[in-house]
Write an enzyme that holds these catalytic residues in place. Structure first.
Site, mmCIF file in Angstrom:
data_model
loop_
_atom_site.group_PDB
_atom_site.id
_atom_site.type_symbol
_atom_site.label_atom_id
_atom_site.label_comp_id
_atom_site.label_asym_id
_atom_site.label_seq_id
_atom_site.Cartn_x
_atom_site.Cartn_y
_atom_site.Cartn_z
ATOM 1 N N HIS A 153 0.867 -1.252 0.250
ATOM 2 C CA HIS A 153 0.048 -0.197 -0.453
ATOM 3 C C HIS A 153 1.070 1.217 0.160
ATOM 4 C CE1 HIS A 153 -3.461 2.491 0.964
ATOM 5 N NE2 HIS A 153 -4.749 1.507 0.838
ATOM 6 N N GLU A 252 -0.424 1.158 -5.821
ATOM 7 C CA GLU A 252 -0.186 -0.255 -4.915
ATOM 8 C C GLU A 252 -0.522 -1.738 -5.206
ATOM 9 O OE1 GLU A 252 -4.213 0.044 -2.321
ATOM 10 O OE2 GLU A 252 -3.974 2.473 -2.538
HETATM 11 O O1 G6P Z 1 -8.547 3.440 5.852
HETATM 12 P P1 G6P Z 1 -8.073 2.401 5.429
HETATM 13 O O2 G6P Z 1 -7.498 0.836 6.078
HETATM 14 O O3 G6P Z 1 -5.832 1.818 5.251
HETATM 15 O O4 G6P Z 1 -7.123 2.017 3.799
HETATM 16 C C1 G6P Z 1 -7.309 3.235 2.291
HETATM 17 C C2 G6P Z 1 -7.802 2.607 1.260
HETATM 18 O O5 G6P Z 1 -6.975 1.450 1.193
HETATM 19 C C3 G6P Z 1 -7.009 1.122 -0.626
HETATM 20 O O6 G6P Z 1 -6.558 1.911 -1.451
HETATM 21 C C4 G6P Z 1 -8.174 1.285 -0.505
HETATM 22 O O7 G6P Z 1 -8.857 0.399 -2.166
HETATM 23 C C5 G6P Z 1 -9.691 1.645 -0.391
HETATM 24 O O8 G6P Z 1 -10.613 1.747 -0.676
HETATM 25 C C6 G6P Z 1 -9.453 1.974 0.780
HETATM 26 O O9 G6P Z 1 -9.821 3.411 1.819
#
Ligand code: G6P
Length: 283
Positions: A153, A252
């Site tokens: 990520h 990501e």
């Molecule tokens: O807030 P988190 O659980 O860290 O997720 C953060 C983001 O991660 C990814 O990029 C997903 O595609 C998103 O849908 C999400 O909002």
């Protein structure tokens, strides 16, 4: 044991936290600041909002997918790898390997009935940071096939309003903001001007992010999610400082559009999941 391992390669530096085995800073040679975004707000007990958190064994929420196997039906959002303390098993100045195993965390089997070992290696060179995740499904498991997603990520410290990503034209993507609707990318570059949450299926093995960063990924990471929450959602996030959403883009690489099924006793390497991020210009 230190909570953070510092890597050095010439004048380049990186820092990796044991919490989540998260790369929290990466400064290549000739760069005065980290190229990874990190939120200024720290919420105890939450994963890092920045750096390179690892997603395993589920990407997003169970409800985001129509093909979640029973063995993952209790998995937390983005899995459990990003908020466990990993163990350093090898360190050599410019390289560190950390592990997360059911031997160290037997309770993980309660929600995910497998015995496994994860090894995350981070190698720093003067111009690049290479992260490799190896997943091993141990033969002591109750179940024959271990299903999982894996994803790096990456939070890149680039302005969300002007950064463009090249290398995804013509690819299909699932727009998570439109309920997973499958669309096709017609533009030669993608932007994050509006809220963005799209899972691109395939694409060039090297993506260009902004002017100076190249993202290279192995074939075992076929998907790339581009995400930025935009103003409304970003300003509502408890672990993000005000206006922080303008300071990063996430690119990501992962295997998240479908599940990997790893047979018992089988180790997929090298490497199952390898993401390489390197500085292209300015070095
Ligand atoms: O807030 P988190 O659980 O860290 O997720 C953060 C983001 O991660 C990814 O990029 C997903 O595609 C998103 O849908 C999400 O909002």
């Amino acid at each position: 044991m230190e909570d953070v391992v510092s890597l050095e390669a010439g004048s380049a530096t990186a820092q990796v936290a044991l919490y989540g085995s998260t790369v929290i800073a990466w400064r290549p040679k000739k760069s005065t600041e980290s190229l990874l975004f990190m939120s200024k707000k720290d919420v105890a007990g939450k994963p890092y909002r920045g750096g390179i958190p690892l997603v395993f064994p589920l990407f997003g929420a169970v409800s985001d997918h129509s093909d979640v196997p029973q063995t993952l039906s209790k998995a937390p959002r983005h899995g459990f790898a990003r908020d466990r303390r990993w163990k350093t098993i090898d360190f050599n100045g410019d390289r560190v390997t950390m592990s997360l195993t059911t031997q160290d965390y037997p309770e993980l089997r309660d929600g995910y009935p497998f015995d496994f070992e994860l090894h995350h290696s981070i190698l720093l060179t003067e111009t690049a940071l290479e992260c490799t995740l190896k997943v091993k499904h141990l033969s002591s498991s109750q179940n024959d096939e271990m299903a999982f997603h894996a994803l790096f990520h990456n939070y890149l410290a680039l302005p969300s309003q002007s950064t463009k990503v090249a290398g995804l034209q013509g690819r299909s993507y699932r727009d998570k903001l439109q309920g997973g609707k499958v669309l096709q990318e017609s533009q030669d570059t993608c932007s994050y001007v509006e809220p963005k949450d799209s899972v691109y299926l395939g694409g060039a093995p090297t993506l260009r992010i902004g002017e100076a960063i190249e993202l290279k990924r192995s074939e075992t990471l076929p998907d790339t999610t581009l995400w930025n929450p935009g103003k409304e959602a970003g300003d509502g996030m408890s672990d993000l400082h005000n206006g922080g959403w303008k300071e990063f883009v996430c690119a990501e690489p992962g295997h998240v559009a479908s599940f990997v099924h790893l047979a018992k006793g089988q180790e997929v390497c090298p490497p199952l999941c390898a993401s390489r991020v390197l500085l292209l210009l300015g070095c």
